[in-house]
Write a protein that holds these residues in place. Structure first.
Motif, short mmCIF file in Angstrom:
data_model
loop_
_atom_site.label_atom_id
_atom_site.label_comp_id
_atom_site.label_asym_id
_atom_site.label_seq_id
_atom_site.Cartn_x
_atom_site.Cartn_y
_atom_site.Cartn_z
N TRP A 1 5.22 62.12 79.15
CA TRP A 1 4.61 63.42 78.91
C TRP A 1 5.60 64.34 78.18
O TRP A 1 6.81 64.23 78.36
CB TRP A 1 4.21 64.08 80.23
CG TRP A 1 3.03 63.44 80.89
CD1 TRP A 1 3.05 62.37 81.73
CD2 TRP A 1 1.66 63.84 80.76
NE1 TRP A 1 1.77 62.05 82.14
CE2 TRP A 1 0.89 62.95 81.55
CE3 TRP A 1 1.01 64.84 80.04
CZ2 TRP A 1 -0.49 63.05 81.66
CZ3 TRP A 1 -0.37 64.94 80.15
CH2 TRP A 1 -1.11 64.05 80.94
N GLY A 2 5.04 65.25 77.40
CA GLY A 2 5.84 66.26 76.73
C GLY A 2 5.12 67.59 76.72
O GLY A 2 3.97 67.69 77.14
N TRP A 3 5.80 68.61 76.25
CA TRP A 3 5.20 69.95 76.18
C TRP A 3 5.70 70.66 74.93
O TRP A 3 6.68 70.24 74.30
CB TRP A 3 5.56 70.78 77.42
CG TRP A 3 7.05 70.90 77.68
CD1 TRP A 3 7.83 70.05 78.40
CD2 TRP A 3 7.91 71.92 77.18
NE1 TRP A 3 9.13 70.47 78.41
CE2 TRP A 3 9.21 71.62 77.69
CE3 TRP A 3 7.74 73.05 76.39
CZ2 TRP A 3 10.33 72.42 77.38
CZ3 TRP A 3 8.83 73.85 76.09
CH2 TRP A 3 10.11 73.53 76.59
N ARG A 4 4.97 71.69 74.55
CA ARG A 4 5.37 72.49 73.39
C ARG A 4 5.23 73.97 73.72
O ARG A 4 4.41 74.38 74.56
CB ARG A 4 4.55 72.14 72.16
CG ARG A 4 3.06 72.40 72.25
CD ARG A 4 2.39 72.22 70.88
NE ARG A 4 2.70 70.96 70.26
CZ ARG A 4 1.88 69.92 70.19
NH1 ARG A 4 0.66 70.02 70.73
NH2 ARG A 4 2.24 68.81 69.61
N ALA A 5 6.02 74.78 73.04
CA ALA A 5 5.96 76.23 73.18
C ALA A 5 6.35 76.84 71.84
O ALA A 5 7.19 76.30 71.11
CB ALA A 5 6.90 76.71 74.28
N LEU B 1 7.06 79.52 64.77
CA LEU B 1 8.21 78.75 65.24
C LEU B 1 7.75 77.99 66.48
O LEU B 1 7.36 78.61 67.48
CB LEU B 1 9.39 79.66 65.57
CG LEU B 1 10.66 78.96 66.05
CD1 LEU B 1 11.27 78.11 64.93
CD2 LEU B 1 11.68 80.00 66.54
N VAL B 2 7.80 76.65 66.43
CA VAL B 2 7.27 75.83 67.53
C VAL B 2 8.31 74.78 67.93
O VAL B 2 8.91 74.11 67.07
CB VAL B 2 5.96 75.13 67.11
CG1 VAL B 2 5.46 74.21 68.23
CG2 VAL B 2 4.89 76.16 66.77
N TYR B 3 8.49 74.68 69.24
CA TYR B 3 9.38 73.66 69.80
C TYR B 3 8.53 72.61 70.52
O TYR B 3 7.64 72.94 71.31
CB TYR B 3 10.35 74.29 70.81
CG TYR B 3 11.13 73.27 71.62
CD1 TYR B 3 12.23 72.63 71.06
CD2 TYR B 3 10.76 72.95 72.92
CE1 TYR B 3 12.95 71.69 71.81
CE2 TYR B 3 11.47 72.01 73.67
CZ TYR B 3 12.57 71.38 73.09
OH TYR B 3 13.27 70.46 73.82
N ASP C 1 13.01 65.62 70.71
CA ASP C 1 12.43 66.95 70.60
C ASP C 1 12.61 67.44 69.18
O ASP C 1 13.38 66.88 68.38
CB ASP C 1 13.07 67.92 71.61
CG ASP C 1 14.59 67.86 71.61
OD1 ASP C 1 15.17 66.86 71.14
OD2 ASP C 1 15.22 68.83 72.09
N SER C 2 11.87 68.51 68.83
CA SER C 2 11.90 69.01 67.45
C SER C 2 11.62 70.51 67.44
O SER C 2 11.02 71.06 68.37
CB SER C 2 10.86 68.28 66.58
OG SER C 2 9.54 68.55 67.04
N VAL C 3 12.07 71.15 66.38
CA VAL C 3 11.80 72.57 66.13
C VAL C 3 11.34 72.70 64.69
O VAL C 3 11.98 72.14 63.78
CB VAL C 3 13.04 73.44 66.36
CG1 VAL C 3 12.73 74.90 66.04
CG2 VAL C 3 13.55 73.31 67.79
#
Length: 405
Positions: free
Chosen positions: A188-192, A207-209, A240-242
């Protein structure tokens, strides 16, 4: 392994000034990236919108001057095909739940790789590798008035499955013998993120992480001429990424756009593979006494920088062009060097709620050499093969359909 990601056309959503941006975003991202993550549909101003798109990528990477372990010529050929064509599909739907709250669900294939050089001098390293993924995501946003525009807060979760196989040569004499590793995992992962928009001038900054996806359940089968053996993999994570995206109207009918993305591919160095049940003897890690093989990647972080211009000709037709640079994730081991890509596309809107998109791209994958690289833990990858590659072409086509109400 992965050579190009080609996005379809994105409407700017600003009709009051006749600014419809058509932004084709061809981003060859390194590592195992194919479709990556895309939440642009979330910004569509319609109460309900759905879209589907597919991209066909044709990399023409060629290996040459290949040698086997210790620089030996195994007599299997010094040239090979370094990449296979592939499809990248994506489908999503977005709905306005209540005023100011939008939610989106989508299916994509963010990661993947397919290399099938066959029986060549580098066959001890790789005969064929095929990695695939499935990503199921839900993302929502809340927007509120702020100054001349709207401030949007973004959050979401996604479930990811990663699976594939690798075949390599394990013996040449007295008979040719190969081994195959089949693995699968999930996590599982999440984004903000946050975004600011001024629709009247088609301005948007986001801007999304996207978080790491921990893969602590890697398991599968090792098959050799002696038969199958249950195996498991060292715990690892997808990166992870930005990503920072910018767009703005610059004149009536014209839109400028660009993006910068960082992906933490240096997470993936060498993933140890160990037999099931060996946990009682020793932990599974690179160099462990119970390790039977490994998946060597030895990546460095990836960076992608893109910029372009879009233009609306009339109510039915718009187009865009873009130039992208991707810093290769390979640095002495592997063939993912820097890539420059030029893309363009058109969008046709026969009715206000229907949009048909077609795009294409051509790029240059720069030359290099793959050999021995020693990681921070002292592990040396690339001892089983070395090869060169020149400046190679990559092309892609993409089509998409959006329907909104």
């Amino acid at each position: 392994m992965n050579f190009l990601r080609l996005k379809a056309l994105l409407g700017a959503g600003c009709f009051s000034l006749a600014l419809v941006g058509a932004a084709m975003h061809p981003a060859h991202a390194g590592g195992l990236e194919r479709g990556g993550y895309d939440i642009d549909l979330l910004f569509d101003p319609a109460p309900f919108a759905t879209e589907a798109e597919a991209t066909f990528v044709m990399p023409d990477r060629k290996y040459k001057n290949a040698l086997g372990p210790g620089g030996l010529n195994l007599g299997l050929g010094s040239t090979a095909d370094g990449a296979e064509d592939y499809w990248v599909p994506r489908i999503g739907a977005k709905v306005q739940v209540v005023q100011g709250v939008d939610c989106m669900v989508d299916y994509s294939q963010p990661w993947g790789a397919h290399v099938a050089p066959g029986m060549w001098n580098g066959a001890v390293s790789n005969i064929e590798t095929d990695i695939k993924s499935d990503n199921y995501a839900a993302t929502c946003s809340y927007k509120m008035d702020a100054g001349k525009g709207q401030l949007r807060f973004i959050g979401g979760v996604f479930y990811q499955e990663v699976y594939g196989f690798k075949e390599s040569l394990i013996a040449l004499m007295p008979v040719v013998a190969t081994g195959r590793v089949d693995l699968s995992s999930s996590g599982w992962g999440w984004r903000a993120g946050v975004a600011y928009e001024i629709p009247e001038i088609a301005l948007r900054a986001s801007l999304v992480y996207n978080s790491q996806v921990k893969l602590d359940n890697i398991s599968g089968t090792l098959t050799t001429p002696r038969g199958p053996t249950g195996i498991y993999g060292e715990n690892t994570s997808m990166p992870d990424s930005v990503e920072l995206k910018l767009q703005s109207g610059i004149a009536p009918g014209w839109l400028a756009f660009g993006s910068i993305k960082w992906v933490n591919w240096s997470l993936l160095q060498s993933v140890a593979i160990c037999p099931q049940g060996s946990q009682i003897i020793a932990a599974c890690f690179t160099g462990s006494p119970v390790e039977v093989t490994s998946l060597d990647l030895m990546y460095r972080d990836g960076w992608t920088v893109s910029g372009g211009i879009g233009h609306k000709f009339n109510d039915q037709w718009s187009a865009a062009g873009q130039l992208s640079w991707d810093r290769g994730t390979s640095h002495g081991y592997g063939s993912q060097t820097d890539t420059w890509t030029l893309g363009g596309g058109v969008a046709y809107t026969p009715k206000p709620n229907i949009e048909v998109r077609l795009a294409g791209a051509i790029g240059v994958m720069t030359s290099g050499h793959s050999g021995i690289v020693v990681g921070e833990n002292g592990y040396a990858a690339g001892t089983d093969a070395s090869y060169d590659f020149g400046n190679d072409l990559v092309t892609a086509i993409s089509g998409g359909l959006k329907i909104k109400f």
